[in-house]
Write a protein that holds these residues in place. Structure first.
Motif, PDB file in Angstrom:
ATOM      1  N   GLY A  63       0.829  -1.216   0.000  1.00  0.00           N
ATOM      2  CA  GLY A  63       0.000   0.000   0.000  1.00  0.00           C
ATOM      3  C   GLY A  63       0.854   1.254   0.000  1.00  0.00           C
ATOM      4  N   THR A  64       1.965   1.210   0.724  1.00  0.00           N
ATOM      5  CA  THR A  64       2.835   2.381   0.814  1.00  0.00           C
ATOM      6  C   THR A  64       3.409   2.746  -0.549  1.00  0.00           C
ATOM      7  N   PHE A  65       3.620   1.732  -1.393  1.00  0.00           N
ATOM      8  CA  PHE A  65       4.156   2.017  -2.737  1.00  0.00           C
ATOM      9  C   PHE A  65       3.046   2.275  -3.754  1.00  0.00           C
ATOM     10  N   GLY A  66       1.810   2.348  -3.294  1.00  0.00           N
ATOM     11  CA  GLY A  66       0.702   2.684  -4.201  1.00  0.00           C
ATOM     12  C   GLY A  66      -0.067   1.473  -4.707  1.00  0.00           C
ATOM     13  N   PHE A  67       0.246   0.257  -4.186  1.00  0.00           N
ATOM     14  CA  PHE A  67      -0.464  -0.944  -4.642  1.00  0.00           C
ATOM     15  C   PHE A  67      -1.405  -1.411  -3.525  1.00  0.00           C
ATOM     16  N   ARG A  68      -2.433  -0.623  -3.288  1.00  0.00           N
ATOM     17  CA  ARG A  68      -3.302  -0.895  -2.156  1.00  0.00           C
ATOM     18  C   ARG A  68      -4.046  -2.226  -2.313  1.00  0.00           C
ATOM     19  N   ALA A  69      -4.553  -2.501  -3.552  1.00  0.00           N
ATOM     20  CA  ALA A  69      -5.326  -3.731  -3.773  1.00  0.00           C
ATOM     21  C   ALA A  69      -4.437  -4.952  -3.507  1.00  0.00           C
ATOM     22  N   LEU A  70      -3.185  -4.855  -3.927  1.00  0.00           N
ATOM     23  CA  LEU A  70      -2.246  -5.956  -3.699  1.00  0.00           C
ATOM     24  C   LEU A  70      -2.038  -6.158  -2.194  1.00  0.00           C
ATOM     25  N   GLY A  71      -1.886  -5.039  -1.483  1.00  0.00           N
ATOM     26  CA  GLY A  71      -1.661  -5.102  -0.038  1.00  0.00           C
ATOM     27  C   GLY A  71      -2.844  -5.755   0.668  1.00  0.00           C
ATOM     28  N   ASP A  72      -4.075  -5.367   0.258  1.00  0.00           N
ATOM     29  CA  ASP A  72      -5.279  -5.917   0.904  1.00  0.00           C
ATOM     30  C   ASP A  72      -5.365  -7.437   0.679  1.00  0.00           C
ATOM     31  N   GLU A  73      -5.094  -7.863  -0.577  1.00  0.00           N
ATOM     32  CA  GLU A  73      -5.210  -9.285  -0.883  1.00  0.00           C
ATOM     33  C   GLU A  73      -4.101 -10.083  -0.172  1.00  0.00           C
ATOM     34  N   ALA A  74      -2.901  -9.515  -0.139  1.00  0.00           N
ATOM     35  CA  ALA A  74      -1.800 -10.202   0.554  1.00  0.00           C
ATOM     36  C   ALA A  74      -2.148 -10.367   2.034  1.00  0.00           C
ATOM     37  N   ARG A  75      -2.807  -9.353   2.579  1.00  0.00           N
ATOM     38  CA  ARG A  75      -3.206  -9.395   3.988  1.00  0.00           C
ATOM     39  C   ARG A  75      -4.221 -10.517   4.210  1.00  0.00           C
ATOM     40  N   ALA A  76      -5.205 -10.627   3.280  1.00  0.00           N
ATOM     41  CA  ALA A  76      -6.229 -11.671   3.412  1.00  0.00           C
ATOM     42  C   ALA A  76      -5.566 -13.056   3.340  1.00  0.00           C
ATOM     43  N   LEU A  77      -4.611 -13.217   2.436  1.00  0.00           N
ATOM     44  CA  LEU A  77      -3.935 -14.510   2.292  1.00  0.00           C
ATOM     45  C   LEU A  77      -3.054 -14.804   3.511  1.00  0.00           C
ATOM     46  N   GLU A  78      -2.448 -13.752   4.023  1.00  0.00           N
ATOM     47  CA  GLU A  78      -1.591 -13.906   5.209  1.00  0.00           C
ATOM     48  C   GLU A  78      -2.425 -14.466   6.378  1.00  0.00           C
ATOM     49  N   LEU A  79      -3.660 -13.951   6.486  1.00  0.00           N
ATOM     50  CA  LEU A  79      -4.514 -14.371   7.605  1.00  0.00           C
ATOM     51  C   LEU A  79      -4.856 -15.857   7.521  1.00  0.00           C
ATOM     52  N   ILE A  80      -4.918 -16.381   6.281  1.00  0.00           N
ATOM     53  CA  ILE A  80      -5.214 -17.813   6.132  1.00  0.00           C
ATOM     54  C   ILE A  80      -4.072 -18.641   6.740  1.00  0.00           C
TER      55      ILE A  80
END
Ligand SMILES: Nc1nc2c(ncn2[C@@H]2O[C@H](COP(=O)(O)OP(=O)(O)OP(=O)(O)O)[C@@H](O)[C@H]2O)c(=O)[nH]1
Length: 557
Positions: A63-80
């Motif tokens: 998200g900090t580099f401007g890829f917010r959607a990527l950050g959100d999805e990575a977060r969802a996968l991380e939680l799994i």
């Protein structure tokens, strides 16, 4: 910040973004392979733990580099993968369970989909305004505009402000729009100009403080001026020393609210560099630390106002590092802010209870990062000031001034250069209080403090030693240069017109100086300067006496 500098920062940010993209692409491939192996029953438990860590890092930085959607999805996968990571990578049942979970969550497809999200970036990144803080002329004096239709009155005010160290010049109201505000530290403007225009005729953004001068004294008028965004108001007739002191305070507040020293601790090199660039671009001084084991050394040397710290850096936990820093009484009051993508309240509370002060949730926009850092630096400096600065003048208190002089004495010995210490004392100050009252006396003390701040170099040490007595140390300065500089201060002081009972009056100043490096101990040099001051007082006040002259007088006797 100049256009060239801004372009350079933007270029560097672009390079960092490319580096992030390449690294993220490699990370996505890695996680895909590890997840495929896990589902096929080939991977080790260590691989899944590693996949979790990679996703965690991606979630925290994308998200900090401007890829917010990527950050959100990575977060969802991380939680799994999180339940597995909490088992600390223990094999057995948990791996089997994770296999099922991964399957059901279409984990592989989703990880592969991350690559596509790497092409979706926010169109207009929220870049902070790059600021420039220097608003002084070639002689280091603040530049002030006087917007006053009456040209003669404006000239008079400009002349009266000059001895206080302000370079003020008149501007006709209609010409104000064409002024280059980047070099202006303050605007003084006549109230009826503002009331007639119904707006402050300056572009909003980062405009200098505006003080309104006039006779509007009804509640409605004052309210209107405040609603227009005026920062201060001075009633007529103008008490120039009081106005100068007011201007000094506003200018300092503005300067201090836009500056500060920030230490950033993050083990991700791209993030660290990005934060540093953004904060520096916003006018802050930054020191980046990528290895937690370097913190203590950098802390003592850089002495930041605040710390921004990642919550987890490899095997190091941010909250534990914060707790460790508080072992040292010197860092107990240091403001520590965690930068984290962790939104769990319980986790945040826990981290704060260990020694942090605040959380900024990643991704944090550039503008908010700079603003949050500036606000906290400002508060930290205010608190520091309360402890170390004299409340009337804002100068160093007696004990701190002494220790700064001692440090300079040690530097003289180390670097073999010449420095000078001076003791200053207002003449017949008791009479000022007796004739004009204590409040006016305070204005005289503040007047001298402001004059010293403007006239001396940034590196000079200035302290209020006692009531109307001040101490100054001039590093890397010959005794003859110090005499001239102090003589100029005496002359300027005598030119300031203070308003008292029955009209204006002026106050003179006596100064004794001594070469700091000629004495074995700093306190001996201070005592020598004090002796020279005493001689100056007996010899008629208003001027400078050098202790060397006394010694040669004695030898000649
Ligand atoms: N207004 C004001 N007065 C102060 C402050 N601190 C000390 N003073 C006054 O400063 C005066 C110092 O007076 P003296 O030490 O007798 O010296 P002087 O009148 O300046 O005379 P010389 O130093 O001999 O020129 C005293 O009246 C103190 O009350 C302060 O913070 N504010």
């Amino acid at each position: 910040m100049s256009d060239e500098k801004t372009a350079d920062v933007l270029r560097k940010l672009d390079v960092l973004k490319t580096r992030f993209r390449e690294k993220a692409s490699g990370d996505i491939n890695l996680v895909t392979l590890m997840a495929q192996d896990a589902i096929a029953g080939k991977g080790s438990s260590d691989d899944l733990l590693r996949a979790y860590q990679v996703l965690h890092r991606l979630a925290g930085s994308a998200g900090t580099f401007g890829f917010r959607a990527l950050g959100d999805e990575a977060r969802a996968l991380e939680l799994i993968l999180k339940p597995f990571s909490e088992n600390d990578g223990e094999a057995g049942e948990s791996v089997e369970k994770v296999k099922d979970d991964l399957h059901h969550a279409r984990f592989i497809e989703r990880v592969e989909g991350l690559e596509r999200l790497l092409n979706i970036e926010e169109t207009s990144p929220d870049t902070a305004e790059m600021s420039e803080s220097s608003k002084v002329d070639a002689a280091g004096q603040p530049v002030v505009l006087i917007v006053e239709p009456d040209q003669a009155a404006a000239e008079r005010l400009s002349n009266a402000l000059a001895p206080h160290g302000f370079n003020a010049y008149p501007v006709a109201p209609k010409n104000l729009v064409s002024e280059n505000l980047s070099r202006i530290s303050m605007v003084l403007i006549r109230d009826n100009v503002l009331i007639a225009q119904e707006q402050i005729p300056l572009s909003s953004g980062d405009r200098p403080p505006v003080i309104c001068i006039g006779s509007s004294d009804t509640f409605e008028d004052r309210y209107r001026l405040a609603a227009l965004g005026v920062d201060g108001f001075v009633s007529e007739p103008i008490d120039v020393p009081a106005l100068a002191d007011y201007m000094e305070r506003l200018a300092n507040e503005k300067l201090e609210s836009g500056s500060g020293r920030v230490m950033v601790i993050d083990d991700d090199p791209e993030l660290l560099e990005r934060y540093s660039l953004i904060l520096e671009g916003g006018g802050l001084e930054v020191r980046g630390v990528s290895s937690p084991s370097d913190i203590l050394g950098v802390l003592s040397e850089f002495r930041p106002d605040i710390i921004l710290m990642d919550v987890q850096m490899g095997r190091f936990s941010g909250p534990t590092l914060a707790k460790m820093l508080r072992f040292d009484p010197e860092w107990v009051g240091l403001h520590i802010i965690f930068l984290s993508s962790e939104e769990d309240r319980e986790f945040q509370f826990d981290a704060l209870s260990q020694g942090g002060d605040d959380f900024l949730t990643k991704p944090v926009s550039d503008r908010i990062l700079v603003q949050a850092a500036k606000v906290r630096c400002y508060r930290a400096k205010q608190l520091d000031k309360l402890a170390s600065r004299d409340s009337l003048t804002g100068l160093l208190k007696h004990s701190l001034a002494n220790s700064e002089v001692a440090k300079e004495h040690a530097r003289c010995q180390r670097l073999a250069h010449h420095s000078v210490v001076a003791m200053l004392d207002l003449d017949h100050f008791k009479q000022v209080n007796d004739r004009h009252g204590h409040r006016v006396g305070d204005l005289v003390i503040k007047g001298l403090a402001n004059l010293l701040r403007h006239r001396l170099r940034k590196t000079d040490i200035i302290g209020r030693y006692g009531g109307e007595e001040f101490i100054v140390a001039l590093p890397d300065c010959s005794i003859e240069d110090a005499r001239q500089s102090m003589q100029a201060v005496c002359e300027q002081m005598s030119k300031i017109a203070f308003s008292g009972a029955g009209g204006t009056f002026s106050v003179t100043l006596s100064i004794g100086i001594a070469p700091l490096d000629s004495y074995e101990k700093p306190e001996d040099a201070i005592e020598a300067a004090d002796r020279a001051l005493y001689v100056r007082k007996s010899a008629g006040r208003n001027g400078v006496t050098i202790v060397n002259d006394l010694d040669s007088m004695k030898q000649g006797a």
